[in-house]
Design an enzyme around this catalytic site. Structure first.
Site, PDB file in Angstrom:
ATOM      1  N   VAL A 182       0.854  -1.186   0.000  1.00 25.82           N
ATOM      2  CA  VAL A 182       0.000   0.000   0.000  1.00 25.82           C
ATOM      3  C   VAL A 182       0.888   1.234   0.000  1.00 25.82           C
ATOM      4  CG1 VAL A 182      -1.766   1.291   1.242  1.00 25.82           C
ATOM      5  CG2 VAL A 182      -1.810  -1.220   1.253  1.00 25.82           C
ATOM      6  N   CYS A 183       0.782   2.030  -1.033  1.00 27.46           N
ATOM      7  CA  CYS A 183       1.598   3.241  -1.144  1.00 27.46           C
ATOM      8  C   CYS A 183       0.796   4.437  -0.650  1.00 27.46           C
ATOM      9  CB  CYS A 183       2.022   3.460  -2.591  1.00 27.46           C
ATOM     10  SG  CYS A 183       3.179   2.216  -3.200  1.00 27.46           S
ATOM     11  N   LEU A 184       1.241   4.984   0.470  1.00 31.65           N
ATOM     12  CA  LEU A 184       0.538   6.091   1.097  1.00 31.65           C
ATOM     13  C   LEU A 184       1.561   6.916   1.859  1.00 31.65           C
ATOM     14  CD1 LEU A 184      -2.501   7.005   1.474  1.00 31.65           C
ATOM     15  CD2 LEU A 184      -2.416   5.806   3.670  1.00 31.65           C
TER      16      LEU A 184
END
Length: 395
Positions: free
Chosen positions: A162-164
């Site tokens: 998850v890219c956040l």
């Protein structure tokens, strides 16, 4: 004058229809929130198959019990248990499970927001609070990937990454990064819900935003959404119903039971859009849950249907058994082949349930509510005049 009167009458009818539709939507929303709110947070014995449990970072977090982490997670859990703390809506909700004996392991589910290619899908995320938490950000991994076959978003890799910016896995401004004193697990999940599960995820890719609103950009975005829609139906709907995580099973079944009509309309609408590519139209028609009702209604009863049918058939005066979904009147199973008349009869079950609650046991129509629990109701109805009877197990 006649034409004006006709136009006015038509407008009045249209206004009445709109008001009725709005009332129905409002009632459906209220029912959804009432039934699901009690399921959004729970502390469970364990989280089977958790992504981080057997990985190095998970083992390290498990062997290092720090008071600061335990205190912070306990406070966050208490906050989430508060009335209205977790977002609950028919459009999109967040559901959370925490492992009682391994407080560092959490599992969350976000239902895709309406108006997006993720709409009504159930997306599951495994969460790890490292030993240094909250001084460092949690780790989050998407579990709904079709076994690594689908990348649902530029920010959601098919490996589950998850890219956040809040997690430190995506470049962002300082104000968007993790702050030990103010950032929370819920903030992370709400960021995923609002910033990643969006109507046009294609433009989340760095540099692609400049093409928004152009013919080529719109074409590419639509093509991207076609793949996501298919993945949503196949893996965030059907697969979740076939093999739900045990601790989220009731939440998933309740979600799809209450959203059944909306989900079917949505998927069939996706399949019918004139802008669809031929490939997408064929794929969506093959996945149309309307053609596979058992996947949405009866699969979850496989282990209990036959015993219930046989048990009810032994009751005095009962000649046939029909198992019916309480909201839609959909026939899940029966002891005998059903005629079209029987199916029409079953369709009236929701109204019958409401009426049965108002009838006394000695009412001349002989309708008795024998048992009522949070999960199901059993109705036995007998027509003494025609010496026949039918038992309904209403799930």
């Amino acid at each position: 004058a006649a034409a004006a009167a006709a136009a006015a009458a038509a407008a009045a009818v249209g206004s009445s229809s709109s008001a009725t539709a709005a009332e129905e939507r409002s009632a459906a929303e209220a029912r959804y929130c009432a039934e699901t709110r009690k399921l959004v947070f729970d502390v469970v014995e364990g989280l089977a198959g958790h992504h981080y449990e057997r990985r190095a970072e998970g083992r390290e977090a498990a062997t290092t019990q720090l008071a600061a982490r335990t205190k912070r997670l306990t406070l966050e859990a208490a906050d989430m248990m508060g009335e209205g703390a977790l977002p609950v809506s028919a459009s999109s909700s967040i559901w959370i499970r925490m492992a009682e004996e391994q407080i560092q392991l959490w599992r969350a589910m976000i239902t895709g927001p309406e108006g997006t290619p993720y709409s009504s899908g159930c997306f599951v995320f495994d969460i790890l609070a490292p030993a240094e938490y909250p001084n460092v950000a949690p780790k989050v991994n998407l579990q709904t990937t079709g076994g690594g076959s689908v990348r649902f978003n530029p920010n959601l890799y098919n490996c589950g990454k998850v890219c956040l910016s809040l997690l430190g896995t995506w470049q962002g401004d300082d104000g968007e990064s993790w702050h030990p004193k103010t950032s929370t697990l819920l903030q992370v999940l709400m960021s995923i819900q609002a910033l990643i599960l969006v109507p046009d995820p294609f433009f989340n890719e760095p540099g692609f935003e400049r093409n928004r609103g152009t013919p080529e950009g719109d074409r590419q975005s639509r093509q991207y959404n076609e793949t996501i829609r298919e993945g949503t139906v196949r893996y965030a709907m059907i697969s979740q119903l076939h093999s739900p995580p045990s601790e989220l099973q009731e939440a998933i079944y309740t979600h799809f039971r209450l959203r059944r009509t909306a989900v079917l309309e949505q998927v069939r609408g996706w399949a019918a859009e004139k802008e669809n590519s031929l490939r997408h139209a064929e794929a969506m028609n093959a996945l149309d849950p309307y053609d596979e009702d058992d996947r949405f209604e009866s699969h979850r009863l496989t282990s209990v249907t036959e015993p219930c049918v046989q048990c009810l058939l032994k009751a005095p005066g009962v000649m046939s058994v029909i198992i019916v979904e309480v909201v839609s009147g959909f026939v899940i199973a029966s002891s005998d082949p059903l005629s079209s008349a029987a199916r029409r009869y079953a369709a009236h079950v929701p109204a019958l349930i409401r009426r049965a609650r108002m009838l006394s046991d000695d009412d001349e129509e002989s309708v008795q509510l024998l048992m009522s629990t949070r999960k199901h109701e059993i109705l036995v109805m007998a027509d003494h005049k025609h010496a026949s009877g039918a038992a309904l197990l209403v799930i």
